[in-house]
Each structure stands twice: as C-alpha cells, then as structure tokens.
Design a protein around this motif. Structure first.
Motif, PDB file in Angstrom:
ATOM      1  N   PHE A  69       0.892  -1.390   0.007  1.00  0.00           N
ATOM      2  CA  PHE A  69      -0.092  -0.080  -0.170  1.00  0.00           C
ATOM      3  C   PHE A  69       0.967   1.163   0.006  1.00  0.00           C
ATOM      4  CE2 PHE A  69      -3.004   2.845   2.219  1.00  0.00           C
ATOM      5  CZ  PHE A  69      -4.040   3.141   1.052  1.00  0.00           C
ATOM      6  N   TRP A 110       0.277   2.656  -3.682  1.00  0.00           N
ATOM      7  CA  TRP A 110      -1.174   2.720  -3.918  1.00  0.00           C
ATOM      8  C   TRP A 110      -1.640   4.061  -2.895  1.00  0.00           C
ATOM      9  CZ3 TRP A 110      -2.476   1.307  -8.423  1.00  0.00           C
ATOM     10  CH2 TRP A 110      -2.062   0.039  -8.887  1.00  0.00           C
ATOM     11  N   TYR A 120      -4.769   6.630  -3.872  1.00  0.00           N
ATOM     12  CA  TYR A 120      -5.998   6.377  -2.976  1.00  0.00           C
ATOM     13  C   TYR A 120      -6.343   7.625  -2.249  1.00  0.00           C
ATOM     14  CZ  TYR A 120      -8.271   5.239   1.257  1.00  0.00           C
ATOM     15  OH  TYR A 120      -9.272   5.033   2.254  1.00  0.00           O
ATOM     16  N   GLN A 144      -7.572  10.160  -5.190  1.00  0.00           N
ATOM     17  CA  GLN A 144      -8.880   9.719  -5.724  1.00  0.00           C
ATOM     18  C   GLN A 144     -10.242   9.548  -4.736  1.00  0.00           C
ATOM     19  OE1 GLN A 144      -8.445   6.681  -8.676  1.00  0.00           O
ATOM     20  NE2 GLN A 144      -6.699   7.944  -9.824  1.00  0.00           N
ATOM     21  N   VAL A 145      -9.618   9.058  -3.808  1.00  0.00           N
ATOM     22  CA  VAL A 145     -10.898   8.557  -2.827  1.00  0.00           C
ATOM     23  C   VAL A 145     -11.147   9.748  -2.078  1.00  0.00           C
ATOM     24  CG1 VAL A 145     -11.850   7.247  -0.876  1.00  0.00           C
ATOM     25  CG2 VAL A 145     -10.719   6.301  -2.710  1.00  0.00           C
ATOM     26  N   CYS A 166     -13.222   3.738   3.291  1.00  0.00           N
ATOM     27  CA  CYS A 166     -13.284   5.012   2.535  1.00  0.00           C
ATOM     28  C   CYS A 166     -13.821   6.230   3.165  1.00  0.00           C
ATOM     29  CB  CYS A 166     -13.783   4.753   1.021  1.00  0.00           C
ATOM     30  SG  CYS A 166     -12.846   3.311   0.439  1.00  0.00           S
ATOM     31  N   MET A 203      -8.438  -3.797  -9.200  1.00  0.00           N
ATOM     32  CA  MET A 203      -9.099  -2.392  -9.398  1.00  0.00           C
ATOM     33  C   MET A 203      -9.518  -2.357 -10.871  1.00  0.00           C
ATOM     34  SD  MET A 203      -6.610  -0.153  -6.872  1.00  0.00           S
ATOM     35  CE  MET A 203      -6.912   1.394  -7.791  1.00  0.00           C
ATOM     36  N   TRP A 230     -11.591   0.963  -5.398  1.00  0.00           N
ATOM     37  CA  TRP A 230     -10.547   1.070  -4.438  1.00  0.00           C
ATOM     38  C   TRP A 230     -11.008   0.344  -3.143  1.00  0.00           C
ATOM     39  CZ3 TRP A 230      -5.957   2.744  -4.565  1.00  0.00           C
ATOM     40  CH2 TRP A 230      -5.381   3.859  -5.444  1.00  0.00           C
ATOM     41  N   ARG A 231     -12.083   0.085  -2.879  1.00  0.00           N
ATOM     42  CA  ARG A 231     -12.441  -1.030  -1.981  1.00  0.00           C
ATOM     43  C   ARG A 231     -12.002  -2.439  -2.011  1.00  0.00           C
ATOM     44  NH1 ARG A 231     -18.185   1.473  -0.117  1.00  0.00           N
ATOM     45  NH2 ARG A 231     -17.403   2.916   1.395  1.00  0.00           N
ATOM     46  N   LEU A 274      -8.235  -2.655  -1.898  1.00  0.00           N
ATOM     47  CA  LEU A 274      -7.837  -2.571  -0.370  1.00  0.00           C
ATOM     48  C   LEU A 274      -8.165  -3.627   0.304  1.00  0.00           C
ATOM     49  CD1 LEU A 274      -8.418   1.246   0.553  1.00  0.00           C
ATOM     50  CD2 LEU A 274      -6.270  -0.030   0.916  1.00  0.00           C
TER      51      LEU A 274
END
Length: 427
Positions: free
Chosen positions: A241, A245, A249, A252-253, A310, A374, A394-395, A398
């Motif tokens: 992560f 990422w 993350y 974007q989130v 998120c 993803m 993303w979920r 993750l």
C-alpha cells in the motif's frame, strides 16, 4: 574492537557513513513509485495492474537476492558488492529516467532492485567486523533509523521535486548519486580492519554445504514460520500500500491534492522510522515479544479497515491516523528477533533472511494483484490522462491488502514467546 588504533577507529565511522548513505538511497528507491504514481501512469498510459508490475519488479529481485547476498558478502566481500551494487543501481536509475516505454522502465526498475538489494546485508557484515559485538544491535538500530529517512524523502519531498523538475530528472540525479556512492564504497570501504589483515587473520570462507544445511535447519523449524508469516502479513501490507497505492488512494477517494497526499505518506514513513527504534526498546524492557506483536498487528488491521471503509475524515485526523499507522507497522521489526531467537545462534543471519523474504515476496505479488483487481471494476473514467477509480474499485483493491495484514495478525497468536533470549535447543 580493542585491537583498532585511532586511525582505524576513525575509518570505521567513515565507512559506516558511506554505507548508511547507500542504505538511505535503497529505502528511497523502494518507495519512490508511491510519490510519482500518477506521473508514471500518465507517462506510460498504463493500467493499475501494469503500474503494479512496474513497482513490484524491485521486490521480485530483492526477494531472490536475500540469501545469495549473504553468501556474496562472505566470499566477494562487502566492498566489492557495494561498489558493484551502486553502479548497477545507478545504471538502472538512468534507464528508468530515460525510459520511452513501460518495457524499458521495467528493465530499469529491475536493475535498481538488483543494485540496492546488497546494501543491507553488506552493512550488517561491516558492522559485525568493524565494531564491538556489544555495540552491534545499537549501531544496526541507528542505521535502520537513518535508512528510513530515505522512505520519508520518497513521500512529500519527492512529489514536490517531481512537480518542479519532472520525475525523469529526479531519477537521473538519483542515478548519478548511486554511481557516486558506488565509487566511494570502492575507494573508502575496506572489508576488514588493517589490524586483522596484518595479524594474519583470514577472512571467513563459506562452505556451501554448511549454507544449505543451515537453510534447511531454519526452514524445517516450525517455530520459524509464525514469525516469517507475521512479517509477510504486516510488512507485505505496508510495502504494497505505502509502496505504490497510498498516494493515488488519498487523491482519488479523499480528494486530497498531490502534495497533501504525499505528506501523509511521509508521516507514515516517519512514524515507521521512529517506531522501529522504540518498539525494540519497549519489547526489551518488557522482556516480552508476543504482547507487542499482538497489539501492533491487530491495530494495523483495524487501521486498514478504516482505509477500506473509505470514510471521510478531517485532515488532522487523517494525518494522525497515518502517523499511527507508521508506528504500528514498526511492530513487524520484532519478527526478525523472534525468528533469530528460535533458531541456532550461528544461523541468525539465515533466519532473519528467510523471515525477510516473505515481505518482499508479498509486495512483489500483491502490488500488481491490487491493480488487477481494481482494473476489473474500472468504469472507463479518465482524469488528467490517467485512469480514475471509483470508491468500489478502491475497496476491492484495499480488501486484498487488508487480508494480507490480517494474515500477520492471525499468525501473531502462534509466535513463540522467547522472553528476549535465544531458546533454541538441538533435538
């Protein structure tokens, strides 16, 4: 080391300074893709899965080189492999900076991983030879703290510099620095103090049969595996992560700017650097390994569940959460001690190398896996020339990382409590 004169005592600190600088650079190269993930995606017009493969090539090479590096350090000597590693890593960084396509960038990243993979083991070898045994753990701890500064630089500082000068220019500069350090290692580093050479003490030679038998002993020892799998879970989630990422993350989130997202990453790395120094001290003072590992591994899973949700949070809270993540991740550093303390003392290097392999292998496999997962749910949306992934995507990605962290937490229950001493007994 009582036999060293004043000049040799000064020289060992110079040697350590040069090697520590190379160690900082190896940490920087490990996490650099996270700070420029968006740049790489735009430059090579790549999918998340391909971006994951690009970042993971470092970990593939690093995993393969763990055990061979120990043998090379004993045969060729730290000086030669550090010099060669600096040159190879520099060439890889140049190739990465000039890469016109993803394929060329992959070759460059592979060479980077090959070059820096020798640094840590060579550094341990030099510390063991040049310094007193009673100071070994302290000096290694300090070097790890210093080395982690490289990961901090791979966060907000790299992101800001890449925006100012372009990411390619950064890697060209890093390539020049790597080659310079390689040359300095050749000129300044010596495998052994002159007093040992003058005294006719020969450098140890490696009996390959002994190496293979030692490896077999470590692998057959059931007590090795809980520590190794805990390291795989905790450190694998960290490398996966934070190594690629986390920044996209947050952008974007959570809608954060690139600089703010990268500063979160620097807080994580900074917390990890400080945590590595203090977690060991806490464990030693308690005289226990397992309670610290139980708390940190389970807390890490809870944090990843927050990431997985998120959920929106105030900036101050997200900063604090990332700093706490770094401190929590540092708990995995005890896995090396746990593995070492359940195996024969003479195989301490082998046991820590085996334990270390899991984390790099996990990152090598999971970085592209997260991207692939993803990509499966990508809706075709683009933003700024790169793929934009929604919350559902993303979920899904993750969840893979969270399950990896959960593996570490689960294995913490099977850790053998050593009470901070070697408990191995021959059967």
């Amino acid at each position: 080391m009582d036999t060293l004169g004043p000049e040799q005592r000064r020289r060992r600190w110079l040697i350590l300074a040069v090697v520590a600088a190379a160690y900082v650079l190896s940490f920087f190269q490990r996490f650099a893709p996270a700070g420029i993930a968006q740049d790489l995606a735009a430059a090579f017009q790549t999918s998340a899965a391909s971006l994951g493969v690009l970042a993971a090539t470092y970990f593939y090479v690093y995993t393969i080189m763990q055990v061979p590096t120990g043998i090379l350090a004993d045969t060729l000597g730290p000086r030669r492999i550090l010099a060669l590693g600096g040159i190879v890593g520099g060439l890889g960084s140049f190739l990465f900076g000039f890469a016109p396509s993803l394929d060329v960038a992959l070759v460059g990243r592979t060479l980077i991983g090959l070059g820096v993979s020798v640094t840590f083991i060579a550094m341990l070898k030099l510390i063991a030879v040049w310094f007193e045994e009673r100071r070994f753990a302290t000096i290694v701890g300090i070097c790890m703290l210093v080395g982690n500064l490289g990961s901090v630089l791979a966060g907000a500082p790299l992101s800001a510099l890449a925006q100012a000068t372009g990411w390619r220019g950064v890697f060209l500069g890093v390539g020049g620095l790597s080659m310079t350090l390689g040359v300095l290692c050749w000129l300044l580093v010596r495998d052994r103090p002159a007093s040992l050479v003058a005294g006719g003490i020969e450098a140890p030679r490696v009996d390959r049969t002994v190496v293979l038998n030692g490896l077999r002993t470590v692998l057959k020892n059931r007590a090795t595996w809980p520590a190794a799998l805990l390291n795989t879970g905790m450190c694998g989630a960290f490398f996966t992560f934070a190594g690629l990422w986390a920044t996209p993350y947050l952008m974007q989130v959570h809608g954060l700017s690139r600089n703010v997202a990268a500063s979160h990453l620097s807080l994580w790395f900074g917390g990890f650097a400080v945590g590595c120094f203090f977690v060991g001290t806490l464990s030693d003072r308690l005289g226990r390994r397992k309670p610290v590992l139980l708390v940190t591994s389970h807390l890490l899973v809870l944090i990843f569940l927050v990431f997985l949700s998120c959920i929106k949070m105030p900036l101050a809270v997200s900063y604090a959460l990332f700093a706490l993540t770094g401190l929590t991740t540092a708990g995995m550093s005890l896995s090396w001690a746990c593995a070492k303390e359940v195996n024969p003392p003479l195989l301490s290097g082998m046991s820590t190398s085996v334990t270390n392999m899991g984390s790099f292998l996990a990152a090598a496999l999971l970085q592209p896996t997260v991207g692939w997962v993803m990509d499966l749910s990508w809706q075709g949306e683009m933003l700024g020339g790169t793929r934009f992934y929604d919350v559902a995507s993303w979920r899904a990605g993750l969840l893979v990382v969270t399950l990896c962290a959960a593996l570490g937490a689960l294995c913490s229950w099977w850790i053998h409590e050593t009470r901070c001493r070697n408990i191995w007994q021959a059967s």
